[in-house]
Scaffold this motif. Structure first.
Motif, PDB file in Angstrom:
ATOM      1  N   MET A   1       0.839  -1.171   0.000  1.00 40.80           N
ATOM      2  CA  MET A   1       0.000   0.000   0.000  1.00 40.80           C
ATOM      3  C   MET A   1       0.888   1.239   0.000  1.00 40.80           C
ATOM      4  O   MET A   1       1.809   1.339   0.792  1.00 40.80           O
ATOM      5  CB  MET A   1      -0.890  -0.091   1.243  1.00 40.80           C
ATOM      6  CG  MET A   1      -1.481   1.158   1.720  1.00 40.80           C
ATOM      7  SD  MET A   1      -2.455   1.002   3.256  1.00 40.80           S
ATOM      8  CE  MET A   1      -2.294  -0.665   3.763  1.00 40.80           C
ATOM      9  N   GLU A   2       0.580   2.147  -0.893  1.00 45.73           N
ATOM     10  CA  GLU A   2       1.361   3.379  -0.989  1.00 45.73           C
ATOM     11  C   GLU A   2       0.698   4.459  -0.144  1.00 45.73           C
ATOM     12  O   GLU A   2      -0.500   4.718  -0.264  1.00 45.73           O
ATOM     13  CB  GLU A   2       1.456   3.824  -2.448  1.00 45.73           C
ATOM     14  CG  GLU A   2       2.487   4.890  -2.648  1.00 45.73           C
ATOM     15  CD  GLU A   2       2.797   5.110  -4.106  1.00 45.73           C
ATOM     16  OE1 GLU A   2       3.027   6.273  -4.463  1.00 45.73           O
ATOM     17  OE2 GLU A   2       2.797   4.137  -4.882  1.00 45.73           O
ATOM     18  N   LEU A   3       1.504   5.077   0.721  1.00 47.11           N
ATOM     19  CA  LEU A   3       1.008   6.116   1.619  1.00 47.11           C
ATOM     20  C   LEU A   3       1.754   7.416   1.361  1.00 47.11           C
ATOM     21  O   LEU A   3       2.945   7.391   1.042  1.00 47.11           O
ATOM     22  CB  LEU A   3       1.232   5.715   3.079  1.00 47.11           C
ATOM     23  CG  LEU A   3       0.547   4.461   3.577  1.00 47.11           C
ATOM     24  CD1 LEU A   3       1.055   4.086   4.962  1.00 47.11           C
ATOM     25  CD2 LEU A   3      -0.959   4.643   3.594  1.00 47.11           C
ATOM     26  N   GLU A   8       3.177   8.158   6.421  1.00 49.07           N
ATOM     27  CA  GLU A   8       4.227   7.217   6.835  1.00 49.07           C
ATOM     28  C   GLU A   8       4.935   7.722   8.089  1.00 49.07           C
ATOM     29  O   GLU A   8       5.178   6.957   9.024  1.00 49.07           O
ATOM     30  CB  GLU A   8       5.242   7.000   5.707  1.00 49.07           C
ATOM     31  CG  GLU A   8       4.701   6.170   4.570  1.00 49.07           C
ATOM     32  CD  GLU A   8       5.707   5.974   3.451  1.00 49.07           C
ATOM     33  OE1 GLU A   8       6.839   6.507   3.527  1.00 49.07           O
ATOM     34  OE2 GLU A   8       5.352   5.275   2.483  1.00 49.07           O
ATOM     35  N   PRO A  62      -1.490  -0.345   9.336  1.00 48.49           N
ATOM     36  CA  PRO A  62      -2.340   0.117   8.232  1.00 48.49           C
ATOM     37  C   PRO A  62      -3.016  -1.061   7.517  1.00 48.49           C
ATOM     38  O   PRO A  62      -2.368  -2.073   7.220  1.00 48.49           O
ATOM     39  CB  PRO A  62      -1.368   0.817   7.289  1.00 48.49           C
ATOM     40  CG  PRO A  62      -0.162   1.100   8.102  1.00 48.49           C
ATOM     41  CD  PRO A  62      -0.100   0.027   9.143  1.00 48.49           C
ATOM     42  N   ASN A  64      -5.748  -0.133   5.058  1.00 47.97           N
ATOM     43  CA  ASN A  64      -6.190   0.428   3.784  1.00 47.97           C
ATOM     44  C   ASN A  64      -5.980   1.938   3.811  1.00 47.97           C
ATOM     45  O   ASN A  64      -6.023   2.553   4.875  1.00 47.97           O
ATOM     46  CB  ASN A  64      -7.675   0.110   3.560  1.00 47.97           C
ATOM     47  CG  ASN A  64      -8.139   0.490   2.170  1.00 47.97           C
ATOM     48  OD1 ASN A  64      -7.466   0.219   1.187  1.00 47.97           O
ATOM     49  ND2 ASN A  64      -9.284   1.131   2.078  1.00 47.97           N
ATOM     50  N   TYR A  65      -5.751   2.513   2.629  1.00 49.99           N
ATOM     51  CA  TYR A  65      -5.655   3.967   2.516  1.00 49.99           C
ATOM     52  C   TYR A  65      -6.324   4.394   1.224  1.00 49.99           C
ATOM     53  O   TYR A  65      -6.072   3.826   0.164  1.00 49.99           O
ATOM     54  CB  TYR A  65      -4.194   4.433   2.523  1.00 49.99           C
ATOM     55  CG  TYR A  65      -4.086   5.942   2.500  1.00 49.99           C
ATOM     56  CD1 TYR A  65      -4.333   6.682   3.645  1.00 49.99           C
ATOM     57  CD2 TYR A  65      -3.774   6.625   1.334  1.00 49.99           C
ATOM     58  CE1 TYR A  65      -4.264   8.076   3.638  1.00 49.99           C
ATOM     59  CE2 TYR A  65      -3.700   8.011   1.313  1.00 49.99           C
ATOM     60  CZ  TYR A  65      -3.948   8.724   2.465  1.00 49.99           C
ATOM     61  OH  TYR A  65      -3.888  10.100   2.462  1.00 49.99           O
ATOM     62  N   GLU A  66      -7.213   5.374   1.338  1.00 52.57           N
ATOM     63  CA  GLU A  66      -7.887   5.946   0.175  1.00 52.57           C
ATOM     64  C   GLU A  66      -7.668   7.449   0.191  1.00 52.57           C
ATOM     65  O   GLU A  66      -7.768   8.071   1.243  1.00 52.57           O
ATOM     66  CB  GLU A  66      -9.382   5.649   0.234  1.00 52.57           C
ATOM     67  CG  GLU A  66      -9.713   4.172   0.194  1.00 52.57           C
ATOM     68  CD  GLU A  66     -11.196   3.908   0.413  1.00 52.57           C
ATOM     69  OE1 GLU A  66     -12.004   4.846   0.265  1.00 52.57           O
ATOM     70  OE2 GLU A  66     -11.532   2.764   0.747  1.00 52.57           O
ATOM     71  N   GLN A  67      -7.377   8.006  -0.973  1.00 57.94           N
ATOM     72  CA  GLN A  67      -7.145   9.443  -1.058  1.00 57.94           C
ATOM     73  C   GLN A  67      -7.951  10.036  -2.190  1.00 57.94           C
ATOM     74  O   GLN A  67      -8.097   9.440  -3.255  1.00 57.94           O
ATOM     75  CB  GLN A  67      -5.664   9.745  -1.278  1.00 57.94           C
ATOM     76  CG  GLN A  67      -5.372  11.226  -1.212  1.00 57.94           C
ATOM     77  CD  GLN A  67      -3.907  11.528  -0.990  1.00 57.94           C
ATOM     78  OE1 GLN A  67      -3.161  10.677  -0.552  1.00 57.94           O
ATOM     79  NE2 GLN A  67      -3.516  12.738  -1.287  1.00 57.94           N
ATOM     80  N   LEU A  74      -7.170   6.672   6.345  1.00 53.56           N
ATOM     81  CA  LEU A  74      -6.358   5.514   6.703  1.00 53.56           C
ATOM     82  C   LEU A  74      -7.189   4.637   7.629  1.00 53.56           C
ATOM     83  O   LEU A  74      -7.659   5.109   8.671  1.00 53.56           O
ATOM     84  CB  LEU A  74      -5.082   5.956   7.425  1.00 53.56           C
ATOM     85  CG  LEU A  74      -4.215   4.839   8.001  1.00 53.56           C
ATOM     86  CD1 LEU A  74      -3.573   4.025   6.886  1.00 53.56           C
ATOM     87  CD2 LEU A  74      -3.156   5.417   8.930  1.00 53.56           C
ATOM     88  N   THR A  75      -7.392   3.397   7.231  1.00 53.06           N
ATOM     89  CA  THR A  75      -8.030   2.411   8.100  1.00 53.06           C
ATOM     90  C   THR A  75      -6.894   1.597   8.691  1.00 53.06           C
ATOM     91  O   THR A  75      -6.037   1.089   7.963  1.00 53.06           O
ATOM     92  CB  THR A  75      -8.995   1.509   7.311  1.00 53.06           C
ATOM     93  OG1 THR A  75      -9.961   2.343   6.648  1.00 53.06           O
ATOM     94  CG2 THR A  75      -9.706   0.521   8.227  1.00 53.06           C
ATOM     95  N   LYS A  90     -10.581   4.553  11.869  1.00 57.37           N
ATOM     96  CA  LYS A  90     -10.375   5.317  10.634  1.00 57.37           C
ATOM     97  C   LYS A  90      -9.796   6.677  11.006  1.00 57.37           C
ATOM     98  O   LYS A  90     -10.294   7.340  11.911  1.00 57.37           O
ATOM     99  CB  LYS A  90     -11.676   5.482   9.867  1.00 57.37           C
ATOM    100  CG  LYS A  90     -12.201   4.177   9.301  1.00 57.37           C
ATOM    101  CD  LYS A  90     -13.377   4.429   8.392  1.00 57.37           C
ATOM    102  CE  LYS A  90     -13.952   3.135   7.890  1.00 57.37           C
ATOM    103  NZ  LYS A  90     -13.210   2.553   6.815  1.00 57.37           N
TER     104      LYS A  90
END
Length: 107
Positions: A1-3, A8, A62, A64-67, A74-75, A90
């Motif tokens: 997963m990219e943050l 980070e 982490p 999940n991450y949605e942007q 960030l979940t 969350k």
């Protein structure tokens, strides 16, 4: 997963229990909403997280991450010395120029 880099750092400083470095992830005028309380500005945020780090020794994993634009969610699985640990929480971020402007923690 990219943050994003600031997320980070947010996670890393939480893991090493460094409240000063954690507060540096936020803008000077940042606002944090957590556990029914509001914390305004870096000084209050550092005091809030320092207390939380000492009391709960929590760690974030982490999931999940949605942007979307400057907003991200960030979940994470959060574990520590608090009742009900671990919990999935969350973290709702608003990021401005590579720093966190607003954070709301929800379950």
């Amino acid at each position: 997963m990219e943050l994003p880099q600031v997320i980070e750092r947010f996670i890393e400083t939480q893991h090493i229990l460094d409240s000063k470095a954690f507060a540096e992830c936020f803008t000077e005028s940042a606002i944090v909403h957590d556990e029914g309380k509001t914390h305004n500005g870096k000084d209050e945020i550092q005091q809030w997280i320092e207390h939380s780090m000492q009391a709960y020794k929590s760690a974030l994993e982490p999931l999940n991450y949605e942007q979307s634009g400057s907003k991200g969610i960030l979940t994470a699985n959060v574990s520590g010395t608090f009742p009900g640990s671990p919990l999935v929480l969350k973290f709702h971020f608003d990021i401005n120029n590579g720093q966190i402007q607003h954070l709301k923690v929800t379950d």
